[in-house]
Design a protein around this motif. Structure first.
Motif: not given
Length: 586
Positions: A94, A98-99, A104, A108-109
């Protein structure tokens, strides 16, 4: 190969390149002696705040689970390498591009939260199991009138700090706490939710990476006179006096009573709602326009006034100027804030907690503290060290640093006095002139239109101090704030361990122990520390028992040169600003 403008490419190894480089004249090559600061994408220090919070919590939890799992393995508890590795792999995954930066898409989240939750489950299980296993080895039979409470310190120095222990679910009984000499300790009950309460108390001198026993008795606690006082617009202890402006709700004054100093030059703990319109790359870039929106004060109240902690709460809300909602509630707020300001008896820091229910677009929240001190540079914590950055607008490089990253703290000091700002889950700072600001939330619309919307609980601390950040041990205070003492309620039994014990000690105090764990590919112990004070030292590491062999090592846990332990003590030359890793064989 067919493009004339493309440079010639040669394939080779790093060794070949370095061998070639050594043969070249590099005396005229420019030297850059500073951080490689990216003058773009500074919004990634703050965007997707939950990811930042998960990252910090996960690093703390898994590191502490490793430490106490290693201690517990001394007493025949298996070290669960496979599950801890699984948890770390998810946390490290993680941190990928971009995470963790928050740039992102929404999906992603969702996935990242699932990974963090699974890692937290593993870390909490391993930590709890290890602490309970260690507790069973401790002789608690001298606790005669109540229940043993064992307070563990995960850091490698002794400390006096706040402790909390959870009471039985649904239990409404009175409780008092005693040390093993029979002296009652001031306590305060905190209601966590409908059925869960905690007892809060100040722990005195908990040993380095060790523990100390207290006794919890089911009885009415004594009345204690503390240094804490509170009124609807002020709170005070033996160290500080904090005053709230009744009209704005911002902090009007913070007086350091020890040094006779006012530390604020204007309103502090001010929530600044700033228009944030990047020209491109919403989630990545900060685009402050200079527009600041006003929030609305609703009330100021005392919510805690006990012998351990006193707290003022300021309630605010916000509706963007010019926005009218549908009838019958055209002026109903869109976002809500509560700001708690807490002082403790016998603890020299000022705690802030800002709870936010956030539903804005293209707006950034910073919290600001204008100080009565200023300097040309401020100091920020970075991994395994610190860095100084300009507080001025001298040139284009300074001007580009509208937002800078830091780990647990930043500090501004001048002429033998300073203020450190400590955080639990934030990474974006800016300190210009005498104004210290911490970035709390952003609200970009692309690529995730839901970024940061919803509820957040954000904690930070002001730590005013005499001397420099080094003299004031700001590094230690930052670790302590992020690694609270851990209390375990145990049973009464015999055991081979004494009522108080340290498992690991590291001296001198400029050295910070970061890792104590089992090696990834063998049964040896890995111990790692770094110099936080900028000076050469001879590290003196005291282990729980005499090792068979000790080797120098590195981040890859490779075997290095042998060291010569003296009993259970290992001495290692530690150069300034360096990281030292050793491998311990039993």
């Amino acid at each position: 190969k067919t493009l004339d403008i493309y440079p010639t490419i040669e394939y080779g190894t790093t060794t070949q390149y370095l061998d070639w480089l050594r043969k070249q004249d590099v005396s005229t090559v420019p030297t850059w002696k500073d951080e490689l600061y990216l003058e773009y994408h500074q919004g990634t220090y703050t965007t997707q705040a939950k990811m930042k919070e998960w990252n910090r919590k996960s690093e703390v939890l898994l590191t502490n689970a490793e430490k106490f799992s290693t201690v517990a393995s001394m007493y025949s508890k298996p070290y669960n390498s496979a599950d801890l590795e699984e948890a770390w792999r998810s946390v490290l995954f993680n941190q990928f591009h971009d995470i963790l930066p928050g740039s992102g898409i929404r999906e992603n989240y969702i996935d990242a939260t699932e990974k963090y939750t699974a890692s937290e489950e593993i870390g909490a299980f391993e930590l709890k199991g290890s602490l309970n296993h260690i507790a069973k080895q401790i002789n608690t039979s001298n606790v005669k009138k109540g229940t043993p409470v064992i307070v563990f310190n995960p850091l490698a120095w002794g400390r006096t700090d706040l402790g909390t222990a959870q009471l039985p679910d649904g239990d409404r009984s009175d409780y008092a706490l005693y040390d093993l000499s029979g002296k009652e300790i001031p306590t305060q009950i905190v209601q966590k939710d409908k059925y869960v309460r905690e007892i809060m108390f100040m722990c005195d001198n908990i040993p380095s990476l060790g523990y100390k026993i207290y006794e919890l008795r089911k009885q009415k606690p004594s009345a204690f006179i503390s240094h804490l006082t509170a009124s609807p617009t002020s709170v005070e202890n033996e160290f500080f006096s904090v005053t709230i402006d009744p009209d704005s709700g911002w902090v009007r004054s913070i007086v350091d009573k020890r040094n006779g100093r006012e530390i604020l030059s204007g309103f502090g703990n001010e929530l600044q709602l700033l228009e944030d319109k990047p020209r491109a790359w919403d989630a990545w870039n900060v685009g402050l326009t200079g527009v600041k929106y006003p929030s609305r004060l609703r009330k100021i109240e005392i919510v805690e006034r006990g012998p351990v902690r006193a707290t003022l709460r300021i309630t605010r809300d916000y509706l963007k100027p010019g926005v009218k909602k549908d009838d019958p509630t055209p002026e109903y707020p869109s976002s809500f804030f509560t700001q708690d300001i807490s002082l403790y008896d016998n603890l020299d820091r000022i705690d802030f907690r800002t709870d936010v229910d956030w539903w804005e677009d293209k707006t950034m929240i910073k919290v600001a503290f204008p100080l009565t001190i200023s300097d040309t540079v401020a100091t920020y914590e970075i991994p395994f060290g610190t860095i100084q950055r300009s507080t001025q607008w001298r040139n284009s490089w300074d001007s580009a640093k509208v937002e800078v990253p830091a780990q647990r703290w930043a500090d501004l000091s001048q002429n033998g006095y300073g203020v450190s700002l400590l955080t639990k889950s934030k990474y974006g700072y800016d300190i210009k002139g005498n104004i210290m600001r911490l970035s709390l939330l952003r609200s970009p619309q692309w690529p995730d239109p839901t970024a940061d919307r919803g509820k957040h609980s954000i904690e930070y601390v002001l730590y005013p101090h005499a001397g420099t950040w080094k003299e004031a041990s700001t590094v230690h205070r930052g670790y302590e704030y992020n690694n609270p003492l851990i209390a375990t309620v145990s049973g009464r039994h015999t055991g081979t361990l004494p009522p108080s014990k340290s498992f690991i000690q590291l001296a001198p105090s400029n050295l910070i122990l970061t890792t104590f764990k089992k090696a990834e590919d063998s049964d040896e112990w890995i111990v790692q520390w770094y110099d936080a004070g900028g000076k050469d030292s001879e590290a003196m590491l005291t282990l729980p028992k005499a090792p068979n062999k000790v080797l120098t090592s590195n981040f890859l846990e490779e075997n290095g040169a042998p060291l010569a332990p003296e009993g259970n003590t290992v001495k290692v030359l530690t150069k300034k600003h360096s990281v030292v890793t050793i491998k311990v064989f039993y």
